[in-house]
Design a protein around this motif. Structure first.
Motif, short mmCIF file in Angstrom:
data_model
loop_
_atom_site.label_atom_id
_atom_site.label_comp_id
_atom_site.label_asym_id
_atom_site.label_seq_id
_atom_site.Cartn_x
_atom_site.Cartn_y
_atom_site.Cartn_z
N ILE A 1 -38.35 -8.05 9.77
CA ILE A 1 -37.16 -7.28 10.19
C ILE A 1 -37.34 -6.77 11.62
O ILE A 1 -36.39 -6.77 12.40
N ARG A 2 -38.53 -6.35 11.97
CA ARG A 2 -38.80 -5.92 13.35
C ARG A 2 -39.67 -6.97 14.05
O ARG A 2 -40.50 -7.61 13.41
N CYS B 1 -33.67 -7.99 12.32
CA CYS B 1 -32.56 -7.06 12.57
C CYS B 1 -31.69 -7.65 13.68
O CYS B 1 -32.14 -7.78 14.83
N CYS C 1 -28.89 2.25 7.65
CA CYS C 1 -30.03 1.34 7.84
C CYS C 1 -31.23 1.95 7.14
O CYS C 1 -31.50 3.14 7.31
N PHE D 1 -34.24 0.52 7.54
CA PHE D 1 -35.38 -0.17 8.15
C PHE D 1 -35.75 0.36 9.53
O PHE D 1 -36.29 -0.37 10.36
N THR E 1 -33.59 2.29 11.80
CA THR E 1 -32.57 2.67 12.77
C THR E 1 -31.87 3.92 12.29
O THR E 1 -31.48 4.01 11.13
N CYS F 1 -30.89 -9.69 9.18
CA CYS F 1 -30.30 -8.51 8.56
C CYS F 1 -29.07 -8.12 9.37
O CYS F 1 -29.12 -8.03 10.59
N GLN F 2 -27.97 -7.87 8.65
CA GLN F 2 -26.77 -7.33 9.29
C GLN F 2 -26.21 -6.22 8.39
O GLN F 2 -25.01 -5.99 8.31
N GLY F 3 -27.16 -5.56 7.70
CA GLY F 3 -26.79 -4.61 6.65
C GLY F 3 -25.92 -3.44 7.10
O GLY F 3 -25.06 -2.99 6.36
N CYS F 4 -26.14 -2.96 8.33
CA CYS F 4 -25.34 -1.80 8.76
C CYS F 4 -23.89 -2.18 9.04
O CYS F 4 -23.03 -1.31 9.17
S1 SF4 Z 1 -29.33 -2.42 8.72
FE1 SF4 Z 1 -28.60 -2.87 10.83
S2 SF4 Z 1 -29.96 -1.73 12.22
FE2 SF4 Z 1 -30.96 -1.78 10.17
S3 SF4 Z 1 -32.31 -3.57 10.26
FE3 SF4 Z 1 -30.37 -4.28 9.39
S4 SF4 Z 1 -29.15 -4.99 11.16
FE4 SF4 Z 1 -30.84 -3.77 11.95
#
Ligand code: SF4
Length: 485
Positions: A201-202, A260, A406, A408, A410, A457-460
């Motif tokens: 993720i990072r 991310c 988020c 993870f 943020t 990840c595009q969770g936000c």
């Molecule tokens: S939730 Fe959004 S900010 Fe958090 S890791 Fe996923 S894409 Fe990045």
């Protein structure tokens, strides 16, 4: 989003990521602390609240860390006392002030003595099972000094090390126990280990300076010190740097990919490469997609400095509308800036940004930025542009609307503070006083990273995360056990 610690409560519109890490295992007689200093300087955008460097002189670890920017915490005299053959550095953002319980103790690198020696940890990311692990250790009598995940990680490694033949075996076991996002550097008395969570993720990259191996959150840190970028660690990979050699351990590597996507849109420096894609290119692509998705007739395109500049170039290239300057940023606002009073609120944006009146007067302009959080700053900028004579102001945002938390690392504000959770698109456009508003679509994200086969990840933006996220009860526990104690 308030950050009174930095005097920035009047600049509420930006999201924050938590950290950047750097490590060097020297083979050439370099001054490791100095190199770490310059590398952290290049990673400063990833965290401005605290920083630290730990050096390892034949197993003897000395660490200097404090609240502040890299050039505030370190000077020549301090660096001259940091001598060793390895160094680990960290920059951190935290939404918690130094008055928060355990905050100061949570500044990284985290150095802990245990049965097998000394462990130093610098981590970027956020665990989703930190509260449970912490609870488990505390139930066994462990005492925690601060609130960071790094301290939990130190406990896990220390515990696993007892039954492991080597520190890398303990780290490998740790990777099966901790869950969430982490890109971390672990320094033992003799070894430096880098590892990335199984979804990656990072970011975390491997580099080389002469014969010395390096690890860094972003490749721009290597550029800053004249080092060579070798490659990125794969999700789930662990590298052990020992005796001037790198060993890759891939027991936790899978086909999962969960970088991310906001690293490309926002966090990382445009001169960094992440998972093979130039951040600059990704941002420019976002601008091109925005121009396809939200075309408009206009005379000038510009970006909000610095966050919207690359996407504005892409918008201009795709649309054929000339690119130029519309806003000039004051680059010298720092931590010591005196927070204005409420009555001066209307001048706050002017202090940070000034409109180039000659450039916008009598023109229909497209202003590109990377995100809208609460909407107040962008509304103030739109007003300034119209006061300066812009005929129309069309706002284009190079990310989809934030609607979800988020887990993870943020710091996304609560739903009440996210304008996209409170209003529909047309109402947001009215609220920010723009003539039109367009966000990048969720489908458009794919086009940022052409040729990419793995996920991200595009969770936000969607509420769908690469790994299962905590339930409400678990979130409450996390709040209790971590920062909000
Ligand atoms: S939730 Fe959004 S900010 Fe958090 S890791 Fe996923 S894409 Fe990045």
């Amino acid at each position: 989003m308030e950050n009174k610690e930095l005097g920035f409560s009047w600049l509420p519109e930006k999201l924050h990521e938590e950290c950047g890490v750097f490590g060097i295992s020297d083979a050439d007689g370099h001054d490791c602390a100095n190199i770490a200093y310059y590398a952290l300087y290049a990673l400063q955008h990833r965290g401005q609240q605290s920083c630290g460097i730990a050096v390892n002189d034949s197993g003897n670890i000395v660490c200097t860390k404090d609240m502040g920017l890299v050039n505030e915490v370190f000077n020549e005299k301090i660096l001259s006392h940091l001598k060793g053959q390895m160094a680990v550095g960290h920059v951190n953002y935290s939404k918690y002030s130094k008055a928060s319980a355990g905050y100061r103790e949570s500044i990284q690198p985290m150095v802990r003595k245990y049965k097998k020696g000394t462990l130093t940890i610098a981590n970027n990311g956020s665990l989703i099972n930190a509260a449970q692990l912490r609870d488990m250790f505390e139930s066994e009598g462990a005492v925690f000094h601060g609130t960071s995940d790094a301290e939990v990680i130190a406990h896990v490694i220390a515990k696993e090390r007892i039954s492991s033949a080597s520190v890398e075996e303990a780290v490998k076991k740790m990777m099966k126990i901790i869950k969430g996002a982490y890109s971390m550097i672990v320094m033992s008395p003799q070894k430096m280990i880098g590892c990335r969570d199984p979804y990656g993720i990072r970011p975390l990259a491997l580099g080389k300076l002469g014969n010395s191996y390096l690890l860094a959150s972003e490749t721009c840190a290597f550029d800053a010190i004249g080092a060579e970028f070798i490659r990125e660690l794969d999700p789930g990979e662990m590298v052990v740097i020992y005796n001037n050699e790198v060993t890759s351990i891939r027991d936790n590597v899978t086909d999962n990919r969960g970088i991310c996507v906001f690293e490309y849109m926002y966090f990382a420096r445009p001169d960094s490469i992440i998972e093979g894609t130039s951040v600059y290119e990704a941002r420019k692509n976002a601008g091109k997609v925005l121009a396809q998705e939200h075309p408009v007739e206009a005379d000038l395109v510009f970006g909000v400095p610095d966050s919207g500049l690359c996407a504005a170039i892409g918008y201009s290239e795709e649309s054929g509308i000339p690119y130029g300057y519309g806003l000039i940023k004051n680059r010298y606002i720092g931590r010591t800036f005196i927070q204005p009073t409420q009555s001066e609120r209307q001048n706050l944006v002017k202090i940070k940004l000034n409109v180039l009146a000659d450039a916008v007067k009598g023109k229909r302009v497209v202003m590109v930025d990377d995100s809208i959080v609460r909407g107040t700053t962008i509304r103030d900028i739109v007003r300034l542009l119209k006061e300066a004579g812009a005929l129309e102001v069309h706002v284009r945002i190079s990310s989809p609307p934030f609607k979800w938390p988020c887990y993870f690392g943020t710091d996304v504000p609560s739903k009440e503070n996210l304008i996209a959770c409170q209003m529909e698109l047309d109402d947001i456009a009215k609220a920010i006083e723009a003539d039109s508003l367009g966000y990048l679509s969720i489908e458009g994200i794919k086009k940022l990273l052409p040729g990419r086969t793995g996920g991200y990840c595009q969770g936000c933006f969607t509420g769908e995360y690469p790994i299962p996220v905590p339930t409400q009860n678990e979130k409450d526990e996390r709040r209790i056990y971590t920062h909000e104690r």
